[in-house]
Write an enzyme that holds these catalytic residues in place. Structure first.
Site, PDB file in Angstrom:
ATOM      1  N   CYS A  50      30.160  40.772  36.525  1.00  0.00           N
ATOM      2  CA  CYS A  50      29.469  41.248  35.321  1.00  0.00           C
ATOM      3  C   CYS A  50      27.960  41.271  35.520  1.00  0.00           C
ATOM      4  O   CYS A  50      27.245  42.002  34.831  1.00  0.00           O
ATOM      5  CB  CYS A  50      29.831  40.374  34.122  1.00  0.00           C
ATOM      6  SG  CYS A  50      29.464  38.628  34.354  1.00  0.00           S
ATOM      7  N   SER A 108      21.698  33.500  41.106  1.00  0.00           N
ATOM      8  CA  SER A 108      22.486  33.663  39.882  1.00  0.00           C
ATOM      9  C   SER A 108      21.632  33.562  38.628  1.00  0.00           C
ATOM     10  O   SER A 108      20.536  32.993  38.648  1.00  0.00           O
ATOM     11  CB  SER A 108      23.587  32.595  39.820  1.00  0.00           C
ATOM     12  OG  SER A 108      24.522  32.784  40.851  1.00  0.00           O
ATOM     13  N   PRO A 114      28.589  27.551  40.295  1.00  0.00           N
ATOM     14  CA  PRO A 114      29.544  27.592  41.401  1.00  0.00           C
ATOM     15  C   PRO A 114      30.522  28.765  41.369  1.00  0.00           C
ATOM     16  O   PRO A 114      31.159  29.062  42.377  1.00  0.00           O
ATOM     17  CB  PRO A 114      30.310  26.269  41.235  1.00  0.00           C
ATOM     18  CG  PRO A 114      30.280  26.017  39.758  1.00  0.00           C
ATOM     19  CD  PRO A 114      28.965  26.583  39.265  1.00  0.00           C
ATOM     20  N   GLN A 119      33.936  34.331  43.502  1.00  0.00           N
ATOM     21  CA  GLN A 119      33.906  35.791  43.373  1.00  0.00           C
ATOM     22  C   GLN A 119      33.603  36.450  44.718  1.00  0.00           C
ATOM     23  O   GLN A 119      34.170  37.500  45.047  1.00  0.00           O
ATOM     24  CB  GLN A 119      32.871  36.182  42.323  1.00  0.00           C
ATOM     25  CG  GLN A 119      33.270  35.758  40.915  1.00  0.00           C
ATOM     26  CD  GLN A 119      32.132  35.871  39.917  1.00  0.00           C
ATOM     27  OE1 GLN A 119      30.954  35.714  40.261  1.00  0.00           O
ATOM     28  NE2 GLN A 119      32.462  36.153  38.669  1.00  0.00           N
ATOM     29  N   THR A 192      33.081  28.814  23.163  1.00  0.00           N
ATOM     30  CA  THR A 192      32.435  27.582  23.620  1.00  0.00           C
ATOM     31  C   THR A 192      33.440  26.446  23.713  1.00  0.00           C
ATOM     32  O   THR A 192      33.466  25.705  24.707  1.00  0.00           O
ATOM     33  CB  THR A 192      31.283  27.185  22.679  1.00  0.00           C
ATOM     34  OG1 THR A 192      30.337  28.246  22.631  1.00  0.00           O
ATOM     35  CG2 THR A 192      30.596  25.915  23.164  1.00  0.00           C
TER      36      THR A 192
END
Length: 418
Positions: A50, A108, A114, A119, A192
């Protein structure tokens, strides 16, 4: 051959553009087949999340980054002038270093996260499944996974909570020695709370209760994490069983009040209770903090923990960057040594072909009755001329262009300065 990375990510491109060049599973299969069958690309891996779309590849001699960028634009039907401003390009050691930084979480959105390593591993596995990787790219990714493991082992870059959900679980682990012996009440069933449930499950939590306004939404969590489901009005009945209460709903008014907690503590014989309120507005009355044996943390308290941990990750990232720099340089040393081996093999093969060609002509001359001395003299002359032809031209060209250093290298190579 040369290593190349082209891509876009959360810092270079908008969500809209990232969506346009993302690879769905169906598109990925087609794209990997195209890479595999390309005359310009030797080997390649496509990473699509994404937050980023990146193509890691080994391109054949004379192929530029423009070829891969054009392919990406055409594949997704995105105009080149729209794509280009957001594209970044890394070549050779910069490409190696970029992959290692990505896998270690240094590139990132959340520093040190992590999930990206998993991915990257999946992207590599997909490429291998489609026979799109070989040689240098395969070696690069295998080395990359070792580097990511080394960074996780030698630094604490992923050890400090930087999300509200993870911070809540970290706090619970710090206060209660073993979550496997604790009962946790989760109030709410949104994204969440789902993340909190996952972190608790990963931490060994065995007893989970989910309270939500609608049981249907809570049932999904219950099935996933083997939890008990209750409604919001049932909270007072079950609260005394809970050691840890983590709440995140959209309720405009508090769900858990001071009186409710006071009653629960009496039934628990004042065994400590941890309350983590990550809702805005609050789900738990602030007055709960006034009670002995009740420890209340708000989203602001967690944010201060997160801010501190982000700074700690930045410190750990310095060591991680040093490891990446060291490992990327070592990988390039391996590439250069491999290139040298290939060059030596090619040089020997060419020389051997030359020797065989001249030898066959000499054998034919001898078989036809020519003078052996003359045949051997001609063989040695032709062999000498062929061997010195390329170095001679190179020295002449270097001298003509005033390339003193190149001339020195050639002299050393052919033994004139030994």
């Amino acid at each position: 051959m040369s290593l190349l990375v082209i891509g876009i990510n959360h810092t270079s491109a908008s969500v809209d553009l990232r969506e346009k060049v993302a690879f769905s599973p169906e598109k990925l299969t087609k794209a990997l087949d195209e890479l595999k069958n390309s005359d310009a690309i030797q080997s390649g891996v496509i990473l699509s999340t994404c937050n980023r779309t990146e193509i890691y590849c080994e391109v054949k001699h004379g192929i530029s980054s423009g070829y891969v960028i054009n392919w990406l634009a055409e594949f997704h039907h995105v105009a080149l002038e729209i794509l280009m401003p957001s594209i970044y390009i890394h070549e050779e050691q910069a490409a190696v270093k970029h992959l290692m930084r990505v896998s270690c979480g240094l590139d990132s959105l959340v520093l040190g996260e992590p999930q990206i390593l998993g991915q990257v591993k999946k992207a590599f596995a997909d490429a291998r499944e489609h026979n799109a990787v070989e040689g240098t790219i395969e070696k690069l990714f295998q080395q990359d996974f070792s580097v990511a493991k080394r960074v996780r082992t030698e630094t604490n870059i992923g050890g400090n909570a930087v999300s509200v959900a993870y911070a809540a679980c970290t706090l619970a682990r710090q206060i209660f020695e073993s979550l496997s012996d604790s009962t946790v009440l989760l109030v709410g069933a949104g994204e969440t709370i789902e993340l909190v449930a996952k972190h608790l499950d990963d931490s060994g939590c065995k007893r989970l209760i989910v309270a939500n306004r609608t049981r249907e939404r809570a049932m999904g969590l219950a099935e996933q994490f083997n939890a008990e489901v209750i409604s919001l009005p049932e909270i007072p009945e079950h609260l005394p069983k809970a050691d840890i209460i983590i709440s995140s709903t959209a309720s405009p008014l508090p769900i858990i009040g001071k009186g409710m907690v006071e009653s629960a503590l009496k039934l628990r014989k004042h065994q400590p209770m941890l309350f983590v309120d990550i809702a805005v507005p609050r789900d738990i009355e602030g007055e709960v903090a006034e009670l002995n044996d009740a420890y209340l943390y708000s989203v602001d308290d967690l944010q201060s923990i997160i801010d501190h941990n982000i700074e700690q990750r930045k410190i750990e990232a310095i060591q991680a960057e040093a490891i990446v720099s060291e490992e990327s340089a070592e990988f390039m040393t391996w590439i250069r040594s491999r290139q040298a081996v290939n060059s030596i093999r090619q040089y020997r093969e060419n020389s051997e072909a030359m020797r065989i060609e001249l030898l066959q002509k000499s054998m034919q001359a001898l078989a036809s009755g020519q003078n052996p001395e003359k045949v051997l003299a001609e063989l040695s002359n032709k062999l000498t001329n062929k061997l010195i032809h390329a170095p001679t031209l190179a020295m002449q060209q270097a001298a003509k262009n005033g390339e003193t250093e190149k001339l020195t290298v050639i002299r050393t190579t052919i033994g004139l300065d030994n």
